[in-house]
Scaffold this active site. Sequence first.
Site, PDB file in Angstrom:
ATOM      1  N   ASN A  10       0.876  -1.178   0.000  1.00 22.17           N
ATOM      2  CA  ASN A  10       0.000   0.000   0.000  1.00 22.17           C
ATOM      3  C   ASN A  10       0.909   1.222   0.000  1.00 22.17           C
ATOM      4  O   ASN A  10       1.512   1.548   1.017  1.00 22.17           O
ATOM      5  CB  ASN A  10      -0.890  -0.001   1.250  1.00 22.17           C
ATOM      6  CG  ASN A  10      -1.663   1.301   1.383  1.00 22.17           C
ATOM      7  OD1 ASN A  10      -1.864   2.009   0.395  1.00 22.17           O
ATOM      8  ND2 ASN A  10      -2.095   1.624   2.596  1.00 22.17           N
ATOM      9  N   LYS A  12       0.146   4.278  -0.221  1.00 21.27           N
ATOM     10  CA  LYS A  12      -0.455   5.500   0.343  1.00 21.27           C
ATOM     11  C   LYS A  12      -0.213   6.657  -0.627  1.00 21.27           C
ATOM     12  O   LYS A  12      -0.250   6.452  -1.834  1.00 21.27           O
ATOM     13  CB  LYS A  12       0.121   5.784   1.738  1.00 21.27           C
ATOM     14  CG  LYS A  12       0.176   4.530   2.616  1.00 21.27           C
ATOM     15  CD  LYS A  12       0.453   4.837   4.048  1.00 21.27           C
ATOM     16  CE  LYS A  12       0.689   3.541   4.805  1.00 21.27           C
ATOM     17  NZ  LYS A  12       0.289   3.597   6.181  1.00 21.27           N
ATOM     18  N   HIS A  97      -9.421   1.444   4.540  1.00 24.06           N
ATOM     19  CA  HIS A  97      -8.149   1.557   5.274  1.00 24.06           C
ATOM     20  C   HIS A  97      -8.350   2.472   6.488  1.00 24.06           C
ATOM     21  O   HIS A  97      -9.110   3.440   6.431  1.00 24.06           O
ATOM     22  CB  HIS A  97      -7.062   2.121   4.353  1.00 24.06           C
ATOM     23  CG  HIS A  97      -5.692   2.014   4.932  1.00 24.06           C
ATOM     24  ND1 HIS A  97      -5.215   2.928   5.853  1.00 24.06           N
ATOM     25  CD2 HIS A  97      -4.702   1.105   4.758  1.00 24.06           C
ATOM     26  CE1 HIS A  97      -3.992   2.573   6.210  1.00 24.06           C
ATOM     27  NE2 HIS A  97      -3.661   1.479   5.563  1.00 24.06           N
ATOM     28  N   GLU A  99      -6.625   4.759   7.696  1.00 18.88           N
ATOM     29  CA  GLU A  99      -6.358   6.189   7.453  1.00 18.88           C
ATOM     30  C   GLU A  99      -7.572   6.846   6.822  1.00 18.88           C
ATOM     31  O   GLU A  99      -7.878   8.010   7.103  1.00 18.88           O
ATOM     32  CB  GLU A  99      -5.101   6.340   6.575  1.00 18.88           C
ATOM     33  CG  GLU A  99      -3.840   6.064   7.387  1.00 18.88           C
ATOM     34  CD  GLU A  99      -2.656   5.571   6.580  1.00 18.88           C
ATOM     35  OE1 GLU A  99      -2.658   5.698   5.346  1.00 18.88           O
ATOM     36  OE2 GLU A  99      -1.713   5.045   7.203  1.00 18.88           O
ATOM     37  N   GLU A 169      -5.789  -4.980  10.311  1.00 20.77           N
ATOM     38  CA  GLU A 169      -4.729  -3.997  10.518  1.00 20.77           C
ATOM     39  C   GLU A 169      -4.984  -3.250  11.822  1.00 20.77           C
ATOM     40  O   GLU A 169      -5.705  -2.245  11.828  1.00 20.77           O
ATOM     41  CB  GLU A 169      -4.719  -2.998   9.361  1.00 20.77           C
ATOM     42  CG  GLU A 169      -4.452  -3.618   8.009  1.00 20.77           C
ATOM     43  CD  GLU A 169      -3.772  -2.626   7.080  1.00 20.77           C
ATOM     44  OE1 GLU A 169      -2.655  -2.921   6.635  1.00 20.77           O
ATOM     45  OE2 GLU A 169      -4.342  -1.555   6.826  1.00 20.77           O
ATOM     46  N   GLY A 175       2.269   1.915  10.641  1.00 21.84           N
ATOM     47  CA  GLY A 175       3.230   3.004  10.519  1.00 21.84           C
ATOM     48  C   GLY A 175       3.935   3.347  11.820  1.00 21.84           C
ATOM     49  O   GLY A 175       4.588   4.381  11.922  1.00 21.84           O
ATOM     50  N   SER A 215       3.194  -2.616  10.196  1.00 20.35           N
ATOM     51  CA  SER A 215       4.645  -2.688  10.391  1.00 20.35           C
ATOM     52  C   SER A 215       5.231  -4.047  10.005  1.00 20.35           C
ATOM     53  O   SER A 215       6.121  -4.561  10.692  1.00 20.35           O
ATOM     54  CB  SER A 215       5.014  -2.291  11.824  1.00 20.35           C
ATOM     55  OG  SER A 215       4.613  -0.953  12.069  1.00 20.35           O
ATOM     56  N   GLY A 237       4.787   1.122   4.669  1.00 21.73           N
ATOM     57  CA  GLY A 237       6.133   1.691   4.553  1.00 21.73           C
ATOM     58  C   GLY A 237       7.130   0.784   3.837  1.00 21.73           C
ATOM     59  O   GLY A 237       7.876   1.233   2.958  1.00 21.73           O
TER      60      GLY A 237
HETATM   61  C1  PEP Z   1      -0.776   0.045   5.746  1.00 22.00           C
HETATM   62  O1  PEP Z   1      -0.625   1.128   5.211  1.00 22.00           O
HETATM   63  O2  PEP Z   1      -1.762  -0.640   5.465  1.00 22.00           O
HETATM   64  C2  PEP Z   1       0.234  -0.431   6.692  1.00 22.00           C
HETATM   65  C3  PEP Z   1       0.069  -1.578   7.289  1.00 22.00           C
HETATM   66  O3  PEP Z   1       1.320   0.390   6.913  1.00 22.00           O
HETATM   67  P1  PEP Z   1       2.734  -0.022   7.601  1.00 22.00           P
HETATM   68  O4  PEP Z   1       3.162  -1.324   6.966  1.00 22.00           O
HETATM   69  O5  PEP Z   1       3.663   1.101   7.266  1.00 22.00           O
HETATM   70  O6  PEP Z   1       2.484  -0.180   9.051  1.00 22.00           O
END
Ligand code: PEP
Length: 254
Positions: A10, A12, A97, A99, A169, A175, A215, A237
């Site tokens: 992803n 973003k 998501h 966010e 998630e 993040g 993460s 990330g």
């Molecule tokens: C995400 O954006 O869905 C995500 C899990 O981000 P990260 O891997 O950076 O925690």
Amino acid sequence: MNRKPLLAGNWKMYKTSRQAREFFQDILARLNPFPADREVAFGVPFTSLEAAVQAVSGTPIIIAAQNVHWEPEGAFTGEVSAPMIAAAGAGAVIIGHSERRQLFGETGPGVNKKIKAVLPAGLRPIVCLGETLAEREAGLTFEVLAKQLAEALAGLEKAAPGALDLAYEPVWAIGTGRTATPETAQEAHAFIRGWLAEKISPAAAGATRLLYGGSVKPDNAAQLMAQPDIDGALVGGASLTADGFAKIIQYDRS
Ligand code: PEP
């Protein structure tokens, strides 16, 4: 039930179309030969959809959008519809998501409308759910997951088993560098699969891929993926660098 693992990036709000082209050139060179026992997808910004689709053409990689509007067209300034995303050559859409839920007012009923718009357009929904830190600390994790599942999947009881992927998630792990332990993630995934078996059907529970997100990094991917109810990863990330994400895609399955 054989659920082929899905490693989904992803991006973003990162990468122009030019940066997307450069990224795919790099990662495709690292994925040679392409591992046939797993699927790979990338959620890219709308502006990079077509460039990404062209860059991966001839490979099994699926390009996804990160959001969608539920109407096919209309006076909805700034929005993009499922038929538009499909016409750009994408094969999937990330929906709900955290966010989007936290920063842009996305609601459970909105997530449900988006899933229902995406399926007939031939796009695969990757539907995100997960609890906040406050909810986990208050002991509400399963309650929150059950509510999000009920809202997202309302009226979808007759959808083909496995027509969508779910991504657990936990918001506190996104993040933050704070990954759920494999045991904590497995516990939530087992709850989600149990919920699907009870409220939708045993066939849906068996066929639905449950991705973990939060993460995920090259050094923890294999441990997470080894859990019986973890069928993939949604990676933010660490999907931005070809080196890191290629390592996650190539996690050791033995
Ligand atoms: C995400 O954006 O869905 C995500 C899990 O981000 P990260 O891997 O950076 O925690």
